[in-house]
Motif scaffolding. Structure first.
Motif, PDB file in Angstrom:
ATOM      1  N   LEU A  38     -45.698 -17.040 -18.440  1.00  0.00           N
ATOM      2  CA  LEU A  38     -44.691 -15.996 -18.511  1.00  0.00           C
ATOM      3  C   LEU A  38     -44.072 -16.035 -19.896  1.00  0.00           C
ATOM      4  O   LEU A  38     -43.528 -17.057 -20.305  1.00  0.00           O
ATOM      5  CB  LEU A  38     -43.616 -16.206 -17.439  1.00  0.00           C
ATOM      6  CG  LEU A  38     -42.485 -15.189 -17.446  1.00  0.00           C
ATOM      7  CD1 LEU A  38     -43.022 -13.812 -17.063  1.00  0.00           C
ATOM      8  CD2 LEU A  38     -41.392 -15.608 -16.500  1.00  0.00           C
ATOM      9  N   ARG A  62     -46.873  -6.302 -17.529  1.00  0.00           N
ATOM     10  CA  ARG A  62     -45.418  -6.422 -17.474  1.00  0.00           C
ATOM     11  C   ARG A  62     -45.002  -6.981 -16.120  1.00  0.00           C
ATOM     12  O   ARG A  62     -45.537  -6.598 -15.088  1.00  0.00           O
ATOM     13  CB  ARG A  62     -44.760  -5.077 -17.695  1.00  0.00           C
ATOM     14  CG  ARG A  62     -44.911  -4.621 -19.129  1.00  0.00           C
ATOM     15  CD  ARG A  62     -43.871  -3.560 -19.448  1.00  0.00           C
ATOM     16  NE  ARG A  62     -43.943  -3.211 -20.844  1.00  0.00           N
ATOM     17  CZ  ARG A  62     -43.216  -3.795 -21.787  1.00  0.00           C
ATOM     18  NH1 ARG A  62     -42.375  -4.747 -21.471  1.00  0.00           N
ATOM     19  NH2 ARG A  62     -43.323  -3.438 -23.042  1.00  0.00           N
ATOM     20  N   VAL A  63     -44.065  -7.872 -16.150  1.00  0.00           N
ATOM     21  CA  VAL A  63     -43.536  -8.473 -14.930  1.00  0.00           C
ATOM     22  C   VAL A  63     -42.246  -7.736 -14.584  1.00  0.00           C
ATOM     23  O   VAL A  63     -41.340  -7.653 -15.406  1.00  0.00           O
ATOM     24  CB  VAL A  63     -43.252  -9.979 -15.136  1.00  0.00           C
ATOM     25  CG1 VAL A  63     -42.613 -10.580 -13.900  1.00  0.00           C
ATOM     26  CG2 VAL A  63     -44.536 -10.708 -15.491  1.00  0.00           C
ATOM     27  N   THR A  64     -42.187  -7.183 -13.390  1.00  0.00           N
ATOM     28  CA  THR A  64     -41.003  -6.410 -12.998  1.00  0.00           C
ATOM     29  C   THR A  64     -40.155  -7.117 -11.953  1.00  0.00           C
ATOM     30  O   THR A  64     -39.115  -6.617 -11.561  1.00  0.00           O
ATOM     31  CB  THR A  64     -41.418  -5.034 -12.464  1.00  0.00           C
ATOM     32  OG1 THR A  64     -42.293  -5.220 -11.355  1.00  0.00           O
ATOM     33  CG2 THR A  64     -42.125  -4.225 -13.539  1.00  0.00           C
ATOM     34  N   THR A  66     -39.769 -11.240  -9.652  1.00  0.00           N
ATOM     35  CA  THR A  66     -40.298 -12.579  -9.426  1.00  0.00           C
ATOM     36  C   THR A  66     -39.770 -13.122  -8.107  1.00  0.00           C
ATOM     37  O   THR A  66     -38.788 -12.612  -7.564  1.00  0.00           O
ATOM     38  CB  THR A  66     -39.928 -13.526 -10.583  1.00  0.00           C
ATOM     39  OG1 THR A  66     -40.591 -14.773 -10.396  1.00  0.00           O
ATOM     40  CG2 THR A  66     -38.438 -13.774 -10.660  1.00  0.00           C
ATOM     41  N   CYS A  97     -47.080 -11.173 -18.838  1.00  0.00           N
ATOM     42  CA  CYS A  97     -47.713 -12.322 -18.200  1.00  0.00           C
ATOM     43  C   CYS A  97     -49.213 -12.275 -18.438  1.00  0.00           C
ATOM     44  O   CYS A  97     -49.960 -11.714 -17.642  1.00  0.00           O
ATOM     45  CB  CYS A  97     -47.398 -12.315 -16.710  1.00  0.00           C
ATOM     46  SG  CYS A  97     -47.906 -13.803 -15.857  1.00  0.00           S
TER      47      CYS A  97
END
Length: 103
Positions: A38, A62-64, A66, A97
């Protein structure tokens, strides 16, 4: 310097300025492992400034949100994009990520 994400970013910055450097890797040779890392917003920004944004986009996403899970997989806590904005304000952008699977 080490050949992890920090060392590689530092090496890229030094190379742009034509400053000599030496990378040192603990492993005897590169290995492919199923893993992901990450990268926080500032890291993504710096990598973009080093000219690596396109490559990061090619291998990352893209990490939106967790979540934290128990060993059995039960969700213990989760944070989605709305909760993140509420905690940190509307200027929060998702992290990236990148992932590499074994070949």
């Amino acid at each position: 310097m080490g050949a992890g994400i920090g060392g590689l970013a530092a090496a890229a910055a030094l190379a742009r300025r034509e400053i000599p450097y030496t990378l040192v890797e603990a492993l005897p040779r590169p290995t492919a492992v199923a893993t992901s890392i990450l990268l926080q917003n500032n890291t993504v920004r710096v990598l973009g400034e080093l000219g690596l944004g396109g490559q990061l986009s090619a291998v990352g996403r893209r990490v939106t949100g967790t979540s934290i899970r128990s060993l059995s997989g039960r969700i213990l806590a989760s944070v989605g994009p709305a909760a993140a904005r509420a905690r940190r304000g509307p200027r929060v952008t998702p992290a990236a990520c990148p992932s590499r699977a074994p070949s």
